[in-house]
Design a protein around this motif. Structure first.
Motif, PDB file in Angstrom:
ATOM      1  N   SER A  74      -6.612   8.727   9.973  1.00 48.02           N
ATOM      2  CA  SER A  74      -5.315   8.955  10.612  1.00 48.02           C
ATOM      3  C   SER A  74      -4.103   7.422   9.986  1.00 48.02           C
ATOM      4  CB  SER A  74      -5.356   7.489  12.882  1.00 48.02           C
ATOM      5  OG  SER A  74      -5.812   6.975  12.399  1.00 48.02           O
ATOM      6  N   ASP A  75      -3.392   8.404  10.128  1.00 50.52           N
ATOM      7  CA  ASP A  75      -1.466   7.694   9.492  1.00 50.52           C
ATOM      8  C   ASP A  75      -1.554   6.478   9.648  1.00 50.52           C
ATOM      9  OD1 ASP A  75      -0.628  10.907   8.909  1.00 50.52           O
ATOM     10  OD2 ASP A  75       0.834   9.990   9.809  1.00 50.52           O
ATOM     11  N   ASP A  76      -2.253   5.617  11.236  1.00 45.91           N
ATOM     12  CA  ASP A  76      -2.106   4.221  10.610  1.00 45.91           C
ATOM     13  C   ASP A  76      -2.955   3.174  10.177  1.00 45.91           C
ATOM     14  OD1 ASP A  76      -3.988   5.004  12.556  1.00 45.91           O
ATOM     15  OD2 ASP A  76      -3.663   3.211  13.430  1.00 45.91           O
ATOM     16  N   ILE A  77      -4.094   3.457  10.168  1.00 46.13           N
ATOM     17  CA  ILE A  77      -5.768   3.102   8.558  1.00 46.13           C
ATOM     18  C   ILE A  77      -5.152   4.087   7.580  1.00 46.13           C
ATOM     19  CG2 ILE A  77      -7.826   3.268   8.575  1.00 46.13           C
ATOM     20  CD1 ILE A  77      -8.432   3.197  11.950  1.00 46.13           C
ATOM     21  N   ARG A  78      -4.848   5.230   7.187  1.00 44.10           N
ATOM     22  CA  ARG A  78      -4.605   5.465   6.525  1.00 44.10           C
ATOM     23  C   ARG A  78      -3.284   5.226   5.112  1.00 44.10           C
ATOM     24  NH1 ARG A  78      -2.253   9.898   3.253  1.00 44.10           N
ATOM     25  NH2 ARG A  78      -3.233  11.381   1.752  1.00 44.10           N
ATOM     26  N   GLU A  79      -1.651   4.957   5.577  1.00 38.67           N
ATOM     27  CA  GLU A  79      -1.054   3.940   5.165  1.00 38.67           C
ATOM     28  C   GLU A  79      -1.405   2.394   4.758  1.00 38.67           C
ATOM     29  OE1 GLU A  79       2.640   5.143   7.662  1.00 38.67           O
ATOM     30  OE2 GLU A  79       1.576   7.523   7.469  1.00 38.67           O
ATOM     31  N   ARG A  80      -1.598   1.485   5.319  1.00 42.02           N
ATOM     32  CA  ARG A  80      -1.939   0.213   5.671  1.00 42.02           C
ATOM     33  C   ARG A  80      -3.010   0.157   4.456  1.00 42.02           C
ATOM     34  NH1 ARG A  80      -4.199  -0.353  10.543  1.00 42.02           N
ATOM     35  NH2 ARG A  80      -6.028  -1.224  10.416  1.00 42.02           N
ATOM     36  N   SER A  81      -4.269   1.421   4.304  1.00 46.94           N
ATOM     37  CA  SER A  81      -5.232   1.287   3.207  1.00 46.94           C
ATOM     38  C   SER A  81      -4.455   2.032   2.205  1.00 46.94           C
ATOM     39  CB  SER A  81      -6.575   2.334   3.056  1.00 46.94           C
ATOM     40  OG  SER A  81      -7.297   1.779   4.826  1.00 46.94           O
ATOM     41  N   LEU A  82      -4.100   2.911   1.931  1.00 45.88           N
ATOM     42  CA  LEU A  82      -3.042   3.587   0.772  1.00 45.88           C
ATOM     43  C   LEU A  82      -2.131   2.120   0.231  1.00 45.88           C
ATOM     44  CD1 LEU A  82      -2.865   7.308   0.927  1.00 45.88           C
ATOM     45  CD2 LEU A  82      -4.966   5.703   0.598  1.00 45.88           C
ATOM     46  N   THR A  83      -1.376   1.545   0.911  1.00 46.03           N
ATOM     47  CA  THR A  83      -0.866   0.644   0.849  1.00 46.03           C
ATOM     48  C   THR A  83      -0.730  -0.191  -0.028  1.00 46.03           C
ATOM     49  OG1 THR A  83       1.069   1.314   2.446  1.00 46.03           O
ATOM     50  CG2 THR A  83       1.169  -0.854   1.211  1.00 46.03           C
ATOM     51  N   ARG A  84      -2.867  -1.240   0.641  1.00 47.63           N
ATOM     52  CA  ARG A  84      -2.762  -1.437  -0.171  1.00 47.63           C
ATOM     53  C   ARG A  84      -3.522  -1.374  -1.116  1.00 47.63           C
ATOM     54  NH1 ARG A  84      -4.164  -5.511  -2.226  1.00 47.63           N
ATOM     55  NH2 ARG A  84      -5.098  -7.748  -1.363  1.00 47.63           N
ATOM     56  N   ILE A  85      -4.225  -0.497  -1.556  1.00 46.49           N
ATOM     57  CA  ILE A  85      -4.675  -0.016  -2.896  1.00 46.49           C
ATOM     58  C   ILE A  85      -3.367   0.027  -3.661  1.00 46.49           C
ATOM     59  CG2 ILE A  85      -5.236   2.137  -3.723  1.00 46.49           C
ATOM     60  CD1 ILE A  85      -7.237   2.190  -1.604  1.00 46.49           C
ATOM     61  N   LEU A  86      -2.702   0.714  -3.162  1.00 49.22           N
ATOM     62  CA  LEU A  86      -1.518   0.597  -4.348  1.00 49.22           C
ATOM     63  C   LEU A  86      -0.814  -0.682  -4.944  1.00 49.22           C
ATOM     64  CD1 LEU A  86       0.284   4.235  -3.869  1.00 49.22           C
ATOM     65  CD2 LEU A  86      -1.430   3.533  -5.509  1.00 49.22           C
ATOM     66  N   ASP A  87      -0.282  -1.157  -3.603  1.00 46.95           N
ATOM     67  CA  ASP A  87       0.099  -2.788  -3.607  1.00 46.95           C
ATOM     68  C   ASP A  87      -0.900  -3.666  -5.165  1.00 46.95           C
ATOM     69  OD1 ASP A  87       2.171  -2.589  -2.859  1.00 46.95           O
ATOM     70  OD2 ASP A  87       1.001  -3.631  -1.115  1.00 46.95           O
ATOM     71  N   PHE A  88      -2.513  -3.833  -4.869  1.00 49.58           N
ATOM     72  CA  PHE A  88      -3.058  -4.247  -5.587  1.00 49.58           C
ATOM     73  C   PHE A  88      -3.457  -3.170  -6.788  1.00 49.58           C
ATOM     74  CE2 PHE A  88      -7.827  -3.605  -7.546  1.00 49.58           C
ATOM     75  CZ  PHE A  88      -8.029  -5.155  -7.712  1.00 49.58           C
ATOM     76  N   LEU A  89      -2.616  -2.592  -6.969  1.00 48.05           N
ATOM     77  CA  LEU A  89      -3.280  -1.593  -8.470  1.00 48.05           C
ATOM     78  C   LEU A  89      -1.587  -1.936  -9.685  1.00 48.05           C
ATOM     79  CD1 LEU A  89      -5.017   1.421  -7.534  1.00 48.05           C
ATOM     80  CD2 LEU A  89      -5.672   0.144  -8.749  1.00 48.05           C
ATOM     81  N   THR A  90      -0.862  -2.155  -8.767  1.00 51.90           N
ATOM     82  CA  THR A  90       0.414  -1.597  -9.548  1.00 51.90           C
ATOM     83  C   THR A  90       0.141  -3.935 -10.055  1.00 51.90           C
ATOM     84  OG1 THR A  90       1.525  -1.841  -7.705  1.00 51.90           O
ATOM     85  CG2 THR A  90       1.333   0.033  -8.618  1.00 51.90           C
ATOM     86  N   GLU A  91       0.421  -4.866  -8.957  1.00 53.53           N
ATOM     87  CA  GLU A  91       0.461  -6.402  -8.967  1.00 53.53           C
ATOM     88  C   GLU A  91      -0.133  -6.914  -9.983  1.00 53.53           C
ATOM     89  OE1 GLU A  91      -3.433  -7.974  -6.133  1.00 53.53           O
ATOM     90  OE2 GLU A  91      -0.983  -7.285  -5.340  1.00 53.53           O
ATOM     91  N   SER A  92       1.163  -7.955 -11.131  1.00 55.16           N
ATOM     92  CA  SER A  92       0.461  -8.217 -12.472  1.00 55.16           C
ATOM     93  C   SER A  92      -0.505  -9.557 -12.185  1.00 55.16           C
ATOM     94  CB  SER A  92       1.534  -8.011 -13.089  1.00 55.16           C
ATOM     95  OG  SER A  92       2.423  -8.856 -12.905  1.00 55.16           O
TER      96      SER A  92
END
Length: 322
Positions: free
Chosen positions: A304-322
């Motif tokens: 569902s959107d709330d769980i998915r958005e939180r998960s995807l945001t965490r994933i993309l933040d982790f993958l792009t942080e230096s």
């Protein structure tokens, strides 16, 4: 970073107006020949000036067609995406006489295909950092890949990784059941057979599903598998289960050697994965961050959107942080 994701609201119309046209115009599909002459299908898409390249290692029974929404989201946020259908499932070749069998001889066969894919298809085209995103069984394949080639990816994400599965039986009992199942197949002179209690493909109603809280995404998943019957897959064979047990034991025993910077997302209400064993393995990885996703079922990318958005945001933040 403000990432943009699709929503459950009007998702069927978003597929019609945005996702399916994107798939037709921007996604390339192809195939290569894997170990033992098995044809392995894949797809990829590359936006202009991608910020990085993500390689997805998907779960059991899955096809890249099931990942259309997730791939669309990654592309819209500036990532190139590559994904394959593992041997024995999706649009790739089957290896037994029954196309519904969840079968593999050894998890190393999955890893061989995955490494071939990255080396021959992804690397010649990739731009920016090379990143690994895994789901479920793909987490086991991804972990074995990182053990074999520690420098292949600069970062990795494991979503609900299969480092242990339910029911979590004691090793002696699991091994005894597997040995019995293999003996039954030998007596039948069968190339493989379903493990006890496993069956051909069943489309469970939403109320009985333990994969996602999203009624919309679950309905789209079932519609896809009704329309594309070639991607339907039944339960696991005894051979797959034997190979999976061997793979999970290897990962648990070697977790300290997985040194790639890694984010592990553990779905707290997962009914598929043995979270206790999964979290133990994650804690043994020297450069892994373990995060528990409250209330989440197994499939974080179609939740569902709330769980998915939180998960995807965490994933993309982790993958792009230096």
């Amino acid at each position: 970073m403000n990432w943009a994701f699709t929503s459950e609201n009007n998702l069927a119309s978003t597929f019609a107006t945005d996702i399916n046209p994107f798939w037709q115009h921007s996604v390339t599909q192809g195939h290569f020949v894997g170990k033992d002459n098995i044809t392995v299908r894949y797809s990829h898409c590359i936006p202009k000036s991608p910020r990085a390249t993500i390689v997805i290692c998907s779960g059991r029974i899955e096809s890249y067609l099931k990942y259309k929404e997730f791939i669309y989201d990654l592309y819209q946020n500036g990532f190139a995406v590559f994904i394959l259908d593992h041997r024995g499932q999706g649009l790739s070749d089957r290896m037994t006489s029954d196309p519904q069998h969840g079968y593999v001889a050894h998890f190393d066969d999955y890893v061989d295909d995955f490494v071939t894919f990255v080396e021959t298809i992804v690397k010649p085209k990739h731009q920016g950092p090379l990143l690994l995103v895994c789901h479920s069984m793909g987490g086991a394949i991804g972990a074995l890949t990182l053990l074999r080639m520690p420098k292949l990816f600069s970062k990795a994400v494991f979503a609900s990784p299969m480092f242990g599965i339910k029911p979590s039986l004691p090793n002696w009992l699991a091994n005894g059941l597997i040995r019995t199942g293999l003996a039954v197949n030998r007596m039948k002179k069968a190339d493989s057979g379903y493990f006890f209690g496993q069956t051909p493909y069943i489309a469970f109603p939403f109320a009985l599903n333990k994969l996602t809280h999203s009624k919309t995404r679950y309905a789209l998943f079932r519609e896809l598998y009704d329309e594309e019957q070639d991607i339907q897959l039944g339960g696991v064979t005894t051979e797959w289960l034997a190979a999976a047990h061997q793979a999970m034991n290897k990962i648990e025993n070697s977790a300290g050697a997985i040194t790639t910077p890694t984010l592990v997302l553990s779905a707290d209400d997962d009914a598929i994965i043995d979270n206790k064993r999964q979290r133990l393995v994650a804690q043994r990885m020297p450069n892994a961050t373990l995060e528990i996703v409250p209330r989440a079922y197994h499939e974080l990318f179609t939740e569902s959107d709330d769980i998915r958005e939180r998960s995807l945001t965490r994933i993309l933040d982790f993958l792009t942080e230096s």
